[in-house]
Design an enzyme around this catalytic site. Sequence first.
Site: not given
Length: 185
Positions: A9-10
């Site tokens: 995930v970012s």
Amino acid sequence: MTLYGYARVSTTDQDLSLQEVALRQAGCQVIRAEKKTGTQREGRTELELLLQFLRPGDTLVITRIDRLARSLKDLQDLVHELRVKGVSLRATEQPVDTSTAAGKAFLDMLGVFAEFETNLRRERQIEGIAAAKARGVYTGRKAKIDPEEVRRLHTEERLSPTAIARRLGIARSSVYRFLPGAGQA
């Protein structure tokens, strides 16, 4: 043939658990996960570790292509590295399996769309910032360094630029920006 999972995930406030569950259901016993941007490979230590660990006949499993890369070049580079190692790539939510011709073609198409999405997001962000600046409501991020504190430490506490930098946790070159003539002999 061993299945290895990779989840990403970012941002730190996003959750990896849905990807991890999907990867376990796909048969992955080892899953590496990280919270890093997908727009670049640099700094993605879990991915690098996994790439070093993979052996011929293994399969790297991801949930979606954009979890692996957000740029077509990065995606193609990663797929090439995997191919050279004799490792295939599979996505659980997309018909991607690099061991088949159709899977390879679909991978390339998805890579183009992942990069397109990233570019659109960047354009919208730039437009939003420009509009906020035009309205006078965008001021940028807050300064990390208090120039007055730098000057106070220098004049009142008689600290050297190096000592100021250590105390404030900043670069010495930043200290010199706020101390006119301090860096000149």
